[in-house]
Design a protein around this motif. Structure first.
Motif, short mmCIF file in Angstrom:
data_model
loop_
_atom_site.label_atom_id
_atom_site.label_comp_id
_atom_site.label_asym_id
_atom_site.label_seq_id
_atom_site.Cartn_x
_atom_site.Cartn_y
_atom_site.Cartn_z
N VAL A 71 60.44 46.84 60.92
CA VAL A 71 61.38 46.40 59.88
C VAL A 71 61.35 47.36 58.69
CG1 VAL A 71 61.88 44.53 58.28
CG2 VAL A 71 61.19 44.02 60.60
N GLU A 72 60.19 47.90 58.40
CA GLU A 72 60.08 48.82 57.26
C GLU A 72 60.94 50.06 57.47
OE1 GLU A 72 57.47 47.65 58.98
OE2 GLU A 72 56.50 46.26 57.59
N ALA A 73 60.91 50.59 58.69
CA ALA A 73 61.73 51.77 58.99
C ALA A 73 63.21 51.44 58.89
CB ALA A 73 61.41 52.29 60.39
N THR A 74 63.59 50.24 59.32
CA THR A 74 64.97 49.80 59.18
C THR A 74 65.36 49.69 57.70
OG1 THR A 74 64.73 48.56 61.22
CG2 THR A 74 66.60 47.98 59.82
N ALA A 75 64.45 49.17 56.90
CA ALA A 75 64.72 49.02 55.47
C ALA A 75 64.87 50.38 54.79
CB ALA A 75 63.60 48.22 54.80
N ALA A 81 70.90 55.04 53.51
CA ALA A 81 72.34 54.96 53.77
C ALA A 81 73.10 54.42 52.57
CB ALA A 81 72.58 54.07 54.99
N ILE A 82 72.56 53.40 51.92
CA ILE A 82 73.23 52.82 50.75
C ILE A 82 73.24 53.81 49.59
CG2 ILE A 82 73.02 51.04 48.97
CD1 ILE A 82 72.10 49.15 51.25
N VAL A 83 72.14 54.51 49.39
CA VAL A 83 72.09 55.50 48.30
C VAL A 83 73.08 56.63 48.56
CG1 VAL A 83 70.63 57.21 47.16
CG2 VAL A 83 69.74 54.93 47.61
N ALA A 84 73.17 57.08 49.81
CA ALA A 84 74.13 58.15 50.14
C ALA A 84 75.57 57.67 50.00
CB ALA A 84 73.88 58.65 51.56
N GLY A 92 70.10 50.51 46.66
CA GLY A 92 69.41 50.82 47.91
C GLY A 92 68.02 50.24 47.96
N LEU A 93 67.27 50.35 46.85
CA LEU A 93 65.92 49.79 46.81
C LEU A 93 65.94 48.27 46.92
CD1 LEU A 93 64.27 52.06 44.11
CD2 LEU A 93 63.84 52.06 46.57
N LEU A 94 66.88 47.64 46.23
CA LEU A 94 67.00 46.18 46.31
C LEU A 94 67.32 45.73 47.73
CD1 LEU A 94 68.86 45.34 42.98
CD2 LEU A 94 66.47 44.89 43.55
N ILE A 99 65.54 43.25 52.79
CA ILE A 99 65.40 43.28 54.25
C ILE A 99 63.96 42.96 54.65
CG2 ILE A 99 65.39 44.82 56.26
CD1 ILE A 99 67.85 46.20 54.96
N VAL A 100 63.00 43.61 54.02
CA VAL A 100 61.60 43.38 54.37
C VAL A 100 61.17 41.97 53.98
CG1 VAL A 100 59.23 44.13 53.93
CG2 VAL A 100 61.01 45.82 54.27
N ALA A 101 61.57 41.50 52.81
CA ALA A 101 61.19 40.16 52.37
C ALA A 101 61.75 39.09 53.29
CB ALA A 101 61.66 39.93 50.94
#
Length: 112
Positions: A71-75, A81-84, A92-94, A99-101
């Protein structure tokens, strides 16, 4: 924290600090060629990206090392992707944290 990592931290400081402090120490750095300025601007993000990849994809258990896709790699992928796409690091960080939470709350992913 282990005292064994202190020399490594000092070595990393010696390797990365000069490139970050260069604009403060060298007046007229804006006159450098565009390629050099682009390189210096990308040092920080490259270091952060490498730390992120190592801490999310590399699983170390004693002498054994393995690549872990979870899941961490997916996050992290979603964050990049969101930052780009949106040019917004906070968004992107949120998204990555959410996702992880949510995955951990649902029991899909466990704490390392």
């Amino acid at each position: 924290m282990s005292a064994e990592l202190v020399p490594l931290a000092l070595l990393m400081l010696a390797a990365t600090y000069p490139s970050r402090a260069l604009p403060l120490l060298a007046p007229g750095i804006e006159r450098l060629p565009p390629g050099a300025l682009a390189y210096l601007r990308l040092v920080g993000p490259a270091v952060l990206a490498s730390l992120g990849v190592v801490n999310t994809l590399l699983l170390v258990d004693g002498d054994r090392r393995a690549i872990h896709i979870g899941v961490e790699a997916t996050a992290v992928t979603a964050c990049v992707a969101i930052v780009a796409w949106r040019r917004n690091l906070l968004l992107g960080l949120l998204a990555a944290v959410a996702i992880v939470a949510l995955a951990r709350a649902a029991g899909v992913s466990q704490l390392p």
